[in-house]
Design a protein around this motif. Sequence first.
Motif, PDB file in Angstrom:
ATOM      1  N   THR A 115      21.290  64.984  47.812  1.00 24.50           N
ATOM      2  CA  THR A 115      21.900  65.580  49.034  1.00 24.50           C
ATOM      3  C   THR A 115      22.491  66.846  48.581  1.00 24.50           C
ATOM      4  O   THR A 115      23.279  66.941  47.561  1.00 24.50           O
ATOM      5  CB  THR A 115      22.802  64.644  49.602  1.00 24.50           C
ATOM      6  OG1 THR A 115      23.146  65.051  50.988  1.00 24.50           O
ATOM      7  CG2 THR A 115      23.993  63.870  48.904  1.00 24.50           C
ATOM      8  N   ASP A 116      22.794  67.751  49.509  1.00 21.16           N
ATOM      9  CA  ASP A 116      23.358  69.158  49.233  1.00 21.16           C
ATOM     10  C   ASP A 116      24.760  68.997  49.456  1.00 21.16           C
ATOM     11  O   ASP A 116      25.270  70.217  48.925  1.00 21.16           O
ATOM     12  CB  ASP A 116      22.778  70.010  50.168  1.00 21.16           C
ATOM     13  CG  ASP A 116      21.218  70.436  50.051  1.00 21.16           C
ATOM     14  OD1 ASP A 116      20.828  70.349  48.648  1.00 21.16           O
ATOM     15  OD2 ASP A 116      20.801  71.040  50.961  1.00 21.16           O
ATOM     16  N   GLY A 172      22.424  55.097  50.041  1.00 16.62           N
ATOM     17  CA  GLY A 172      21.397  55.640  51.096  1.00 16.62           C
ATOM     18  C   GLY A 172      21.108  56.922  51.098  1.00 16.62           C
ATOM     19  O   GLY A 172      20.439  57.462  52.003  1.00 16.62           O
ATOM     20  N   ILE A 173      20.939  57.580  49.906  1.00 12.63           N
ATOM     21  CA  ILE A 173      20.411  58.734  49.760  1.00 12.63           C
ATOM     22  C   ILE A 173      18.993  58.820  48.914  1.00 12.63           C
ATOM     23  O   ILE A 173      18.903  57.943  48.305  1.00 12.63           O
ATOM     24  CB  ILE A 173      21.458  59.546  48.508  1.00 12.63           C
ATOM     25  CG1 ILE A 173      22.899  59.943  49.266  1.00 12.63           C
ATOM     26  CG2 ILE A 173      21.011  60.983  48.310  1.00 12.63           C
ATOM     27  CD1 ILE A 173      23.750  60.250  48.319  1.00 12.63           C
ATOM     28  N   ASN A 174      18.098  59.562  49.285  1.00 11.46           N
ATOM     29  CA  ASN A 174      16.808  59.756  48.808  1.00 11.46           C
ATOM     30  C   ASN A 174      17.106  59.795  47.164  1.00 11.46           C
ATOM     31  O   ASN A 174      17.656  60.758  46.631  1.00 11.46           O
ATOM     32  CB  ASN A 174      16.057  60.635  49.368  1.00 11.46           C
ATOM     33  CG  ASN A 174      14.847  60.938  48.809  1.00 11.46           C
ATOM     34  OD1 ASN A 174      14.263  59.988  47.851  1.00 11.46           O
ATOM     35  ND2 ASN A 174      13.814  62.059  49.283  1.00 11.46           N
ATOM     36  N   PRO A 175      16.755  58.638  46.471  1.00 15.26           N
ATOM     37  CA  PRO A 175      16.720  58.696  45.030  1.00 15.26           C
ATOM     38  C   PRO A 175      15.592  59.435  44.276  1.00 15.26           C
ATOM     39  O   PRO A 175      15.653  59.360  43.136  1.00 15.26           O
ATOM     40  CB  PRO A 175      16.820  57.144  44.659  1.00 15.26           C
ATOM     41  CG  PRO A 175      15.778  56.689  45.636  1.00 15.26           C
ATOM     42  CD  PRO A 175      15.898  57.447  46.932  1.00 15.26           C
ATOM     43  N   ASP A 176      14.645  59.895  44.886  1.00 15.07           N
ATOM     44  CA  ASP A 176      13.712  60.594  44.314  1.00 15.07           C
ATOM     45  C   ASP A 176      13.953  61.794  43.393  1.00 15.07           C
ATOM     46  O   ASP A 176      14.404  62.572  44.009  1.00 15.07           O
ATOM     47  CB  ASP A 176      12.497  60.967  45.285  1.00 15.07           C
ATOM     48  CG  ASP A 176      11.322  61.353  44.657  1.00 15.07           C
ATOM     49  OD1 ASP A 176      11.258  62.155  43.621  1.00 15.07           O
ATOM     50  OD2 ASP A 176      10.218  60.950  44.957  1.00 15.07           O
ATOM     51  N   ALA A 228      43.781  59.419  38.407  1.00 11.24           N
ATOM     52  CA  ALA A 228      42.376  59.603  38.540  1.00 11.24           C
ATOM     53  C   ALA A 228      42.260  61.229  38.516  1.00 11.24           C
ATOM     54  O   ALA A 228      43.106  61.846  38.918  1.00 11.24           O
ATOM     55  CB  ALA A 228      41.685  58.839  39.949  1.00 11.24           C
ATOM     56  N   VAL A 229      41.042  61.680  38.426  1.00 14.50           N
ATOM     57  CA  VAL A 229      40.535  62.697  38.759  1.00 14.50           C
ATOM     58  C   VAL A 229      39.286  62.753  39.763  1.00 14.50           C
ATOM     59  O   VAL A 229      38.650  61.615  39.918  1.00 14.50           O
ATOM     60  CB  VAL A 229      40.069  63.786  37.468  1.00 14.50           C
ATOM     61  CG1 VAL A 229      41.225  63.894  36.435  1.00 14.50           C
ATOM     62  CG2 VAL A 229      38.648  63.078  37.089  1.00 14.50           C
ATOM     63  N   PHE A 230      39.309  63.716  40.629  1.00 10.02           N
ATOM     64  CA  PHE A 230      38.217  63.895  41.682  1.00 10.02           C
ATOM     65  C   PHE A 230      37.615  65.200  42.017  1.00 10.02           C
ATOM     66  O   PHE A 230      38.181  66.087  41.762  1.00 10.02           O
ATOM     67  CB  PHE A 230      38.564  63.081  42.942  1.00 10.02           C
ATOM     68  CG  PHE A 230      39.555  63.701  43.573  1.00 10.02           C
ATOM     69  CD1 PHE A 230      39.108  64.913  44.548  1.00 10.02           C
ATOM     70  CD2 PHE A 230      40.999  63.751  43.473  1.00 10.02           C
ATOM     71  CE1 PHE A 230      40.194  65.532  45.162  1.00 10.02           C
ATOM     72  CE2 PHE A 230      42.099  64.510  44.055  1.00 10.02           C
ATOM     73  CZ  PHE A 230      41.680  65.404  45.081  1.00 10.02           C
ATOM     74  N   TRP A 231      36.398  65.067  42.447  1.00 16.51           N
ATOM     75  CA  TRP A 231      35.812  66.208  42.904  1.00 16.51           C
ATOM     76  C   TRP A 231      34.742  66.083  43.978  1.00 16.51           C
ATOM     77  O   TRP A 231      34.402  64.760  44.117  1.00 16.51           O
ATOM     78  CB  TRP A 231      34.941  67.196  41.733  1.00 16.51           C
ATOM     79  CG  TRP A 231      33.851  66.365  40.939  1.00 16.51           C
ATOM     80  CD1 TRP A 231      32.459  66.173  41.380  1.00 16.51           C
ATOM     81  CD2 TRP A 231      34.170  65.318  39.820  1.00 16.51           C
ATOM     82  NE1 TRP A 231      31.888  65.420  40.445  1.00 16.51           N
ATOM     83  CE2 TRP A 231      32.680  64.811  39.769  1.00 16.51           C
ATOM     84  CE3 TRP A 231      35.317  64.805  39.124  1.00 16.51           C
ATOM     85  CZ2 TRP A 231      32.507  63.605  38.567  1.00 16.51           C
ATOM     86  CZ3 TRP A 231      34.976  64.022  38.157  1.00 16.51           C
ATOM     87  CH2 TRP A 231      33.715  63.492  37.838  1.00 16.51           C
ATOM     88  N   LYS A 232      34.574  67.098  44.770  1.00 19.06           N
ATOM     89  CA  LYS A 232      33.707  66.938  45.919  1.00 19.06           C
ATOM     90  C   LYS A 232      32.490  67.867  45.926  1.00 19.06           C
ATOM     91  O   LYS A 232      32.744  69.020  45.798  1.00 19.06           O
ATOM     92  CB  LYS A 232      34.538  67.296  47.269  1.00 19.06           C
ATOM     93  CG  LYS A 232      35.737  66.131  47.467  1.00 19.06           C
ATOM     94  CD  LYS A 232      36.265  66.616  48.480  1.00 19.06           C
ATOM     95  CE  LYS A 232      37.553  65.652  48.858  1.00 19.06           C
ATOM     96  NZ  LYS A 232      38.320  65.882  50.202  1.00 19.06           N
ATOM     97  N   ALA A 233      31.136  67.203  46.037  1.00 16.38           N
ATOM     98  CA  ALA A 233      30.048  68.160  45.337  1.00 16.38           C
ATOM     99  C   ALA A 233      29.088  67.534  46.065  1.00 16.38           C
ATOM    100  O   ALA A 233      28.971  66.729  47.037  1.00 16.38           O
ATOM    101  CB  ALA A 233      29.849  68.290  44.036  1.00 16.38           C
ATOM    102  N   ASP A 234      27.539  67.958  45.507  1.00 18.45           N
ATOM    103  CA  ASP A 234      26.379  67.331  45.967  1.00 18.45           C
ATOM    104  C   ASP A 234      26.083  66.176  45.295  1.00 18.45           C
ATOM    105  O   ASP A 234      26.910  65.781  44.524  1.00 18.45           O
ATOM    106  CB  ASP A 234      25.353  68.372  45.895  1.00 18.45           C
ATOM    107  CG  ASP A 234      24.983  69.020  44.422  1.00 18.45           C
ATOM    108  OD1 ASP A 234      26.027  68.621  43.592  1.00 18.45           O
ATOM    109  OD2 ASP A 234      24.089  69.386  44.336  1.00 18.45           O
ATOM    110  N   MET A 235      24.847  65.819  45.250  1.00 18.17           N
ATOM    111  CA  MET A 235      24.356  64.753  44.451  1.00 18.17           C
ATOM    112  C   MET A 235      22.909  65.191  44.079  1.00 18.17           C
ATOM    113  O   MET A 235      21.839  64.940  44.791  1.00 18.17           O
ATOM    114  CB  MET A 235      24.301  63.271  44.953  1.00 18.17           C
ATOM    115  CG  MET A 235      23.806  62.485  44.039  1.00 18.17           C
ATOM    116  SD  MET A 235      23.829  60.619  44.601  1.00 18.17           S
ATOM    117  CE  MET A 235      25.658  60.179  44.400  1.00 18.17           C
TER     118      MET A 235
END
Length: 227
Positions: free
Chosen positions: A189-190, A179-183, A74-81
């Motif tokens: 999320t930051d 559970g993140i605001n999808p608007d 796999a590959v992965f990264w950690k970020a915002d959304m």
Amino acid sequence: MRKLILLATLALTAAVTPSALASASPAPATVAAAPTAAQLLAKTTGCKQISNGKYKTDEDASGKTVAVCDANGAVFWKADMDIDCDGQRTSQCNENTDCCYQDDTAFHQSDGKPLNAAKLPYIVVPSSSSIWKYSSSGLKGGGSCAVIYNGKVEYAVIGDTGPTQIIGEASYATAKDLGINPDPSNGGTDSGVTYICFKNSTVSPIENHSNAVSKGQSLATTFVNNN
């Protein structure tokens, strides 16, 4: 005579078996059920960086902070959304709800239509550039990914491509399920989101979320056991 030999053999087996079992090396521990968020995150504590530099999380971000990391399978990264609302026009995703709405996605359903961001959990990978070419890591449209946030795991597909310098984006449905605001205008999320995409995987058809979950859980189990 044969009866005596058989009885002696059985007695010897009964005497040897307990000690043989006691001295046997225990089998390596494996994950039997779908991995938890904690089990997946435990395999992403280090980073074998494969991106040529790092990405920004947003257009106006002050610096480039996100690396793409390689792992076994796999590959992965950690970020915002950030919220992707492109594709099929819905009440949640359209020109009125999203200032940057586009009526298409890089990858399409089996019937040729764009994906439905309000319904289908998918993630966005950066378009290929000098920083990183996702295809060189065995990723492609419909590829299987696990997205982790706040103790929850969402299994999604690679459904769209984004800017070449920015990473950390997923569909309306992905955010909602986590559970993140999808608007699309004020959601997302930051920080705190981990994206794990499994190499050389495909969910078919791409729009079938049930298939994405079963495929993702299987690949995630292998990922945890092999890292």
